[in-house]
Design an enzyme around this catalytic site. Structure first.
Site, PDB file in Angstrom:
ATOM      1  N   GLN A 156       0.856  -1.195   0.000  1.00  0.00           N
ATOM      2  CA  GLN A 156       0.000   0.000   0.000  1.00  0.00           C
ATOM      3  C   GLN A 156       0.885   1.235   0.000  1.00  0.00           C
ATOM      4  O   GLN A 156       1.169   1.819   1.050  1.00  0.00           O
ATOM      5  CB  GLN A 156      -0.911  -0.020   1.236  1.00  0.00           C
ATOM      6  CG  GLN A 156      -1.855   1.136   1.318  1.00  0.00           C
ATOM      7  CD  GLN A 156      -2.969   1.058   0.313  1.00  0.00           C
ATOM      8  OE1 GLN A 156      -3.599   0.025   0.154  1.00  0.00           O
ATOM      9  NE2 GLN A 156      -3.212   2.150  -0.386  1.00  0.00           N
ATOM     10  N   PHE A 157       1.324   1.656  -1.179  1.00  0.00           N
ATOM     11  CA  PHE A 157       2.230   2.794  -1.332  1.00  0.00           C
ATOM     12  C   PHE A 157       1.641   4.070  -0.739  1.00  0.00           C
ATOM     13  O   PHE A 157       2.350   4.871  -0.130  1.00  0.00           O
ATOM     14  CB  PHE A 157       2.555   2.982  -2.815  1.00  0.00           C
ATOM     15  CG  PHE A 157       3.444   4.152  -3.101  1.00  0.00           C
ATOM     16  CD1 PHE A 157       4.773   4.117  -2.725  1.00  0.00           C
ATOM     17  CD2 PHE A 157       2.959   5.282  -3.736  1.00  0.00           C
ATOM     18  CE1 PHE A 157       5.620   5.192  -2.987  1.00  0.00           C
ATOM     19  CE2 PHE A 157       3.794   6.357  -4.001  1.00  0.00           C
ATOM     20  CZ  PHE A 157       5.123   6.307  -3.619  1.00  0.00           C
ATOM     21  N   THR A 158       0.349   4.272  -0.881  1.00  0.00           N
ATOM     22  CA  THR A 158      -0.268   5.524  -0.423  1.00  0.00           C
ATOM     23  C   THR A 158      -0.275   5.654   1.094  1.00  0.00           C
ATOM     24  O   THR A 158      -0.486   6.743   1.617  1.00  0.00           O
ATOM     25  CB  THR A 158      -1.704   5.667  -0.953  1.00  0.00           C
ATOM     26  OG1 THR A 158      -2.490   4.566  -0.507  1.00  0.00           O
ATOM     27  CG2 THR A 158      -1.703   5.723  -2.481  1.00  0.00           C
TER      28      THR A 158
END
Length: 145
Positions: free
Chosen positions: A78-80
């Site tokens: 989950q980069f965000t």
């Protein structure tokens, strides 16, 4: 590293319309990797997740961890999650790891999880994923190391 963990009754990840990973009762883990993260921080976070007491005991108190509960662990990149949201109306991603570093640490984290826990499923790093879950509680925590 940041981990958003949710106690779930069930969770799954679909990629391109196909089921990629699925668990029953356990933890859905959204994992964010920052530039400063390394294998030591991954190991520390994994130990915290596996031992974090968020499952109810016989008296209804959160005293049991994932391993005691023998629950599933669904790990989704989950980069965000590592976005800087303090200023303005658009998230900044300067704290995030490069795609190469992020993928290497994600894969390392998954490998370590599989060596320590029997029921591990995953998404796919960098993929467009559809995540479904039934949150149990709801119980959700943000863990950082």
């Amino acid at each position: 590293m940041k981990a958003l963990i949710q106690r779930v009754k069930t969770a799954s990840v679909n990629i391109s319309g196909e089921l990629h990973g699925e668990i029953g009762p356990g933890i859905l883990l959204l994992l964010g990797v920052e530039k400063t993260d390394n294998q030591a921080s991954a190991d520390k976070l994994l130990q915290k997740i596996l031992n974090y007491r968020i499952f109810s005991d016989s008296e209804g108190r959160m005293n049991l961890n994932l391993q005691q509960r023998e629950g599933g662990l669904l790990i989704v990149s989950q980069f965000t999650l590592v976005a800087d949201t303090a200023k303005g109306l658009r998230p900044g991603f300067s704290k995030g790891a490069t795609p190469e570093q992020g993928e290497a640490l994600y894969e390392y984290f998954v490998g370590q999880a599989r060596s320590l826990h029997s029921d591990v499923a995953t998404g796919r790093f960098g993929a467009d994923m559809q995540v479904s879950l039934i949150n149990d509680g709801p119980v959700t925590f943000l863990l950082e190391v």
